[in-house]
Design an enzyme around this catalytic site. Sequence first.
Site, PDB file in Angstrom:
ATOM      1  N   VAL A 116     -50.924  35.577 -28.989  1.00  0.00           N
ATOM      2  CA  VAL A 116     -50.985  36.388 -27.778  1.00  0.00           C
ATOM      3  C   VAL A 116     -52.174  37.336 -27.845  1.00  0.00           C
ATOM      4  O   VAL A 116     -52.934  37.480 -26.873  1.00  0.00           O
ATOM      5  CB  VAL A 116     -49.671  37.164 -27.590  1.00  0.00           C
ATOM      6  N   PHE A 143     -37.947  15.826 -28.317  1.00  0.00           N
ATOM      7  CA  PHE A 143     -37.456  16.371 -29.577  1.00  0.00           C
ATOM      8  C   PHE A 143     -37.029  17.814 -29.343  1.00  0.00           C
ATOM      9  O   PHE A 143     -37.088  18.338 -28.231  1.00  0.00           O
ATOM     10  CB  PHE A 143     -38.546  16.257 -30.645  1.00  0.00           C
ATOM     11  N   CYS A 146     -41.610  31.596 -29.876  1.00  0.00           N
ATOM     12  CA  CYS A 146     -41.025  32.334 -28.763  1.00  0.00           C
ATOM     13  C   CYS A 146     -39.573  31.948 -28.474  1.00  0.00           C
ATOM     14  O   CYS A 146     -38.678  32.775 -28.579  1.00  0.00           O
ATOM     15  CB  CYS A 146     -41.865  32.136 -27.505  1.00  0.00           C
TER      16      CYS A 146
END
Length: 879
Positions: free
Chosen positions: A31, A284, A290
């Site tokens: 980020v 999958f 996150c």
Amino acid sequence: MTQTTAPAVPSAPSMPSMPPMQVAVFGLGYVGCVTAAGLASVGHRVVGVDVDQLKVDMIRDGRSPVVEPGVEELIADTVSRGLLRATTDSREAIAHADVSLVCVGTPSGAHGETDLGYIARAVADIRAAMDEVAPPASGHHTVVVRSTVPPGTVDGVVSPAFADPLPHGWSVGTAMVPEFLREGSGVDDFAHPPFLVAGTDDQAALDAMTRLFAFLGRPPRHVSVGTAEGLKYACNAFHAAKISFANEMARVLRFHGVDSREVMDVFCEDDKLNISRAYLRPGFAFGGSCLPKDLRSLQHMARTSGVDVPLLAGTWQTNELVISEVVDRVVALGRRRVALLGLSFKSNTDDLRESPNVELAERLMGKGFELRVYDPIINPERLVGANRRHVEAKLPHLNRLLVCRPEDALADADVAVVAHAGVPVREALLERRPAAIIDLQGDLGSTIESLPRLPGHRMVTSPAPHDRTPRVLIVIQNLHVPFDRRVWLECQSLLRAGYDVTVVCPAGPQSRPHEVIDGVEVFTYRPRPSDGTTRGFVTEYLYSFLATARLVLRARRRRGRIDVLQACNPPDIFWPLARWLRLRDGTRFVFDHHDLCPELYRSRFPDGRRLPLRALLFLERATFRAADAVTSTNDSYASVARTRGGKAAQDVTVVRTGPDPDRLKAGPAEPGLRRGHRHLVAYLGVMGPQDGVDIVLDAAHHIVNELGRTDIAFTLLGGGDCYPDLVRQRDRLGLGEHVVMTGRVPDATVSSVLSTADLGLSPDPRNPLNDVSTMNKTMEYMAFGLPVVAFDLVETRVSAGPAAVYARPNDVEAFAAAIVDLLDDPQARATMGRLGRERVVDELAWQHQEKAYVGVVDRLAGVRRAAAEQPAAPVGRGA
């Protein structure tokens, strides 16, 4: 390797009318790097701050510390133009800065809570720097949180740091501006966010955000701070649920011959209800930095608020099933050489944090498969920070596993598991053509999917049903069956579920070397008691291990392959048997986590030598590492399994030792058991050094001989290492008339005493073990409708709740006072006894634990059953 460069961040027409700002970005992970490079590319002057010197040096050299398409080009360009710098010194970044953006990590804590330590440290660094550097020309500085944090963080952690008087010339406003950057497309997402929100109560901070993001051509939507904090959690939880929903549909439809991807392709044509093809596509498991941590954080917030969130809990279970089923499919192929093509949690990134592919690799290696890994991006020498720490913990031998080309991974491989299907991977598969391909994402294309003998995602069915009864072998060392109530309840549950059950344990007084008890085959050996010294324990455990190993071999020779081995502690010594059986038969291992051996040692020998403690910690770690699954008796033990044991949350299941309320319930009272006294107080349990029976005797002495309460009788049921010493203590205190010590007695005697008693005692003193242990006797008293007197311990409160009164830990007189006060309040006793019985029936009873326990064994044994097949016993509320 060729990467597609993401589009540069566009400048909106309004940008020239707003002068650039000076920005400090704290945290140079994914980020932080994308944010810093993006803001610098539109003309802001940005200084990135990180404690990791390697990250700082890479940015100074015009390189990106993270792998993200397009970000390295932006960093190289903005560094060369003098718009982007990096430093480890907060003062350098804060001097004259208009805005600080906090983009540090917020990882999960031991119980799923969000660790705000990095946030607090960044904020403290910002505040400290203000004392030493000049403010911006406007005098106003805005501190903005971009990291994902629980509601209340900005008001509770960030804003208070700037509440004290600030240095002359400084004023501070705070805000929450969540990011919505997907790894692999972060630069494009930064330029075209789905929405831009600013949560703040400060108008100057809102104005600063409008100016900072003017290049987007629209002002931020002004919301409350809490709304901005909660928005990212809502989005990530929904994304995780969508992924699991698609995978769960695939699991159901596959068994009916339906192409689940075609179903979802049509499903996604309805794009009016927040449907995204990026998530609603069977594939999958989800992972990354996150979704898992934010899902855990939401669940922790729910738990602390007393709110049930079954959908979120089910999302984890579905995600775990996706990984487990891939492992099962590889095992079912019966081939040992496996190529894993793709390791990061998604393509075009090097992020390995909570990658399901890393988890898959770890499990395959744990089962003895020969594994080679190819990932076009992963370079161990470039991994830094949390990413490096995670992979070192999960795959310490990554350098040895990684190869440079997909052809190298496929050389001699029998099975290819394809997680990332780039062009080089598809070409290598067509050239090498392994015997089996498992396509995790459905990106291989029709040419490869049409290869013969391909058990791909669309065509693989569930493992074939067992052609024999699946077999579970349980080994225990410290008690015999059926005296060990937890193990005996487990045996009966497995029998009801259709398993063949064998137990290896020490012999009891009436045990035979080999017998069948109520359908359970039992092999026993004569125990060798310890003399209480360290050497004695080592000798006892070595003898127990060898005796157990001999009987395990015997049991296997008599009945054949073992599907699941369950080992119970203490001690933690049976993991070598699990390793050997796994290599020989592919046996799965469940660790039934009864005790904390290091805490047991510290409790018995608080001043003991460190060497035995280190040995116990080593044995505990080895047991956890060998285990495919852990069943812990309470949340405190489960936390140890996850933290000290390094087990993934989905591999740890809490299975409490709940009593059977249909068997343990009050019958007719027998007044003769009171021995002429008005009240009867009972103790039921082991009498060892850490069980507190000596405290009961001291409390009885205080009650009878010092308070003069001769109307109270005590009956202490059970035996153990300290029993002879305790009898002598009773006689020395002159309590022979008031205290009866029975030793071990039949169940009928226990039932009679507990049906007659007025209350039950849980005198376990506070020590490193007892404080986090669940005491079975407490719940058995509750099953009989008895109120409980206990010391105030963490897990005792969890078990008993309002059914107990809690004395100050280890205080004999406080314990005695609690007994007397409760005996003198019959209304309180009746209420507490009723609440305790209801709590057992409605929450704690073994019938409520059975499904979770059998589910763990089913998963390891590869057994699938319909809901109607779940073993269940009726639960009654009868007294």
